[in-house]
Design an enzyme around this catalytic site. Structure first.
Site, PDB file in Angstrom:
ATOM      1  N   HIS A  85       0.799  -1.224   0.000  1.00 13.57           N
ATOM      2  CA  HIS A  85       0.000   0.000   0.000  1.00 13.57           C
ATOM      3  C   HIS A  85       0.828   1.267   0.000  1.00 13.57           C
ATOM      4  O   HIS A  85       0.319   2.343   0.348  1.00 13.57           O
ATOM      5  CB  HIS A  85      -0.980   0.005   1.180  1.00 13.57           C
ATOM      6  CG  HIS A  85      -2.317  -0.538   0.805  1.00 13.57           C
ATOM      7  ND1 HIS A  85      -3.393   0.252   0.511  1.00 13.57           N
ATOM      8  CD2 HIS A  85      -2.732  -1.808   0.619  1.00 13.57           C
ATOM      9  CE1 HIS A  85      -4.424  -0.497   0.184  1.00 13.57           C
ATOM     10  NE2 HIS A  85      -4.050  -1.754   0.240  1.00 13.57           N
ATOM     11  N   ASP A 121      -7.494   4.197   9.249  1.00  9.41           N
ATOM     12  CA  ASP A 121      -8.853   4.049   8.732  1.00  9.41           C
ATOM     13  C   ASP A 121      -9.029   2.738   7.968  1.00  9.41           C
ATOM     14  O   ASP A 121     -10.113   2.164   7.945  1.00  9.41           O
ATOM     15  CB  ASP A 121      -9.214   5.220   7.816  1.00  9.41           C
ATOM     16  CG  ASP A 121      -9.414   6.516   8.588  1.00  9.41           C
ATOM     17  OD1 ASP A 121      -9.804   6.443   9.768  1.00  9.41           O
ATOM     18  OD2 ASP A 121      -9.176   7.594   8.022  1.00  9.41           O
ATOM     19  N   GLU A 155     -13.157  12.660  13.318  1.00  9.60           N
ATOM     20  CA  GLU A 155     -12.572  12.981  12.026  1.00  9.60           C
ATOM     21  C   GLU A 155     -13.468  13.995  11.317  1.00  9.60           C
ATOM     22  O   GLU A 155     -14.453  14.471  11.881  1.00  9.60           O
ATOM     23  CB  GLU A 155     -12.379  11.726  11.160  1.00  9.60           C
ATOM     24  CG  GLU A 155     -11.219  10.853  11.600  1.00  9.60           C
ATOM     25  CD  GLU A 155     -10.794   9.847  10.545  1.00  9.60           C
ATOM     26  OE1 GLU A 155     -11.261   9.968   9.385  1.00  9.60           O
ATOM     27  OE2 GLU A 155     -10.004   8.938  10.868  1.00  9.60           O
TER      28      GLU A 155
END
Length: 524
Positions: A104, A165, A276
């Site tokens: 990632h 997240d 958030e």
């Protein structure tokens, strides 16, 4: 400090001040380019020398550098042996090593052009050990995914405190950066919630480190961008896990009010467990889209609200609970805020489903063929004192028509962060994470869309520099060592000393483009 600087070995000065990206390697690049000695190593696992194209890909999908070999380790010994072997090849070899987790990275950071990529997910020390008691923790492999750690710790009624997240990331990967999400205001990032690490240094040494043992290496590796060692094992702090989550969204039309409410919440002693926010630019039917997962507090008023052509700011909050659904506490906290009343939406989900919420979006995007596209993301840490100026220029002028993906924005309290790690942050107690999560979708934008996003990111960075906002990149990416020096600022000398101590030949993580492997002057 002068004495300390004079002790840096000369070879570290061989690192180029202008790192040039390696050219793309053709897919037929084969084992004939691999040092024969690498094939002779006695390992528990194995090397693959062919069909390694996947190791030249990542989530960013913009950089593709093929390695000479991929190591599939079955033990930490395999990693140590490989790194030690390359270290003993000396500075005359250009061979480097990159640890690859779940792939990632955004800018080829886990790639090693003509080097060795270590597939950390194949590390066979896969048992997650959970220890209960007054100070519970989990012993995990650096190649474990956070989602698997969550599943295992929940069996004991426990959970890590701080998250990202998206949970399909490896432990070693997120700890090499920071690991930030909506819990960071309360617990700090993931690198603040680690008791102990096992690390393979750039010399091939296997070292156990913590705040009490080999502390310099411990703090160097945390947020160290893979420059000082490969994380092979970690001891993660745990707490009692809740069962349910009250998940809330509200909207604001004024950025100043939005940011003031966010700052109020992170400063409150008895606040939400997760905070958030995100920016919404020129979206139609916004609240109707929310109805698939949330229920409006006032359905009639919500149906009359229009988001068309407006820039709005969403505050997203979550409160954890078990049997008591925390209705009174929720109402008290919401009464202190100044959101648009008709935009209050609520949902109740399990703790597991809440933490794994992004995976649902991933599944939908994969079904549409929209997951494996270029992701030219830009992540910034911005001082509180500059956030209003940033929002006015960027959200009000640069991005006043549309965006190619979500824009996250929320504050964190730096008092919860340990400044001894390698992570670099702005020089204020409160800072905002602003993440531009754009995707270049081929069906609608194609290559021109990617170029547009990259140009937009460049404009944002240029504005931050010329306006002297004091921002820092999170998940940083630079092309020259001068830029890296500016990024680290006063921490650069410490960073350089640690590199000299733990990876003096600059073998590790070449894709970060901070250092080039030391090469004798006669060869340069």
């Amino acid at each position: 400090m002068i004495i300390l600087m004079s002790c840096i070995p000369d070879r570290i000065e061989l690192c180029s001040n202008h790192f040039k990206a390696a050219p793309k390697v053709p897919s037929h690049f084969s084992s004939s380019n691999v040092p024969f000695s690498l094939e002779t190593l006695s390992l528990d696992g194995h090397f693959s020398f062919e069909n390694n194209q996947y190791a030249a890909n990542d989530f960013g999908n913009m950089h593709h550098f093929l390695p000479s070999a991929v190591l599939h380790p079955k033990s930490v010994y395999d990693i140590s042996t490989t790194v030690k072997h390359i270290f003993h090849m000396g500075s005359g070899s250009e061979f480097t090593v990159a640890a690859r987790g779940h792939g990632h990275s955004l800018q080829g950071q886990a790639q090693a052009h003509r080097g060795v990529v270590i597939n950390m997910e194949s590390l066979k020390e896969q048992e997650i050990k959970v220890f209960t008691g007054e100070r519970p923790y989990a012993e995990v492999s650096g190649g474990h995914l956070w989602i698997n750690i969550l599943h295992e710790t929940l069996r004991y009624g426990l959970t890590p405190k701080s998250w990202t997240d998206y949970l399909y990331l490896t432990v070693g990967g997120t700890l090499s950066y920071a690991g930030i999400s909506g819990q960071a205001f309360k617990h700090g990032p993931q690198i603040n919630n680690v008791y102990q690490l096992e690390v393979v240094t750039g010399k091939g040494d296997v070292v156990t480190c913590s705040e009490e043992q080999n502390a310099d290496l411990f703090f160097a590796v945390l947020g160290g961008l893979g420059q000082f060692g490969i994380i092979t094992r970690a001891r993660i702090s745990l707490e009692v896990a809740p069962k349910m989550v009250k998940w809330i969204r509200v909207l604001y039309s004024d950025f100043s009010t939005f940011s003031q409410d966010q700052e109020h919440l992170i400063a409150s002693r008895n606040s939400f467990d997760y905070i958030e926010g995100f920016v919404i630019i020129n979206r139609t039917g916004l609240l109707n889209n929310w109805r698939s997962s949330f229920n409006p507090k006032d359905p009639s008023r919500a149906s009359q609200f229009s988001s068309d052509g407006r820039t709005l700011y969403c505050l997203e909050m979550a409160l954890y609970y078990d049997d008591n659904n925390m209705t009174q506490k929720t109402e008290r906290l919401l009464s202190e805020l100044n959101f648009i009343p008709s935009t209050l939406f609520l949902s109740e989900v399990s703790y597991l489903d809440f933490l794994n919420r992004v995976h649902i979006s991933e599944i939908k995007l994969r079904e549409k063929g929209l997951w494996e596209v270029p992701h030219p993301w830009l992540n910034l840490l911005i001082p509180k004192s500059k956030i209003n100026s940033f929002a006015k220029e960027v959200f009000g002028n640069m991005l006043n028509h549309s965006t190619n993906g979500p824009i996250l924005i929320y504050p964190v309290n730096k008092s919860k962060w340990n400044n001894r790690t390698s992570l670099v942050t702005p020089d204020e107690d409160i800072m905002y994470l602003v993440a531009f999560l754009s995707s270049a979708i081929p069906s609608s934008t194609g290559k021109d869309g990617l170029n547009h996003i990259l140009t937009q990111n460049k404009r944002i960075l240029q504005y931050c520099a010329t306006a002297h906002l004091g921002t820092k990149q999170y998940l940083p990416h630079y092309s020259t060592q001068e830029e890296w020096r500016a990024h680290f600022g006063s921490k650069w000398r410490v960073f350089l000393n640690r590199k000299s101590a733990y990876d003096p030949l600059a073998i590790l993580a070449p894709g970060q483009k901070i250092f080039q492997k030391a090469i004798p002057l006669r060869d340069t």
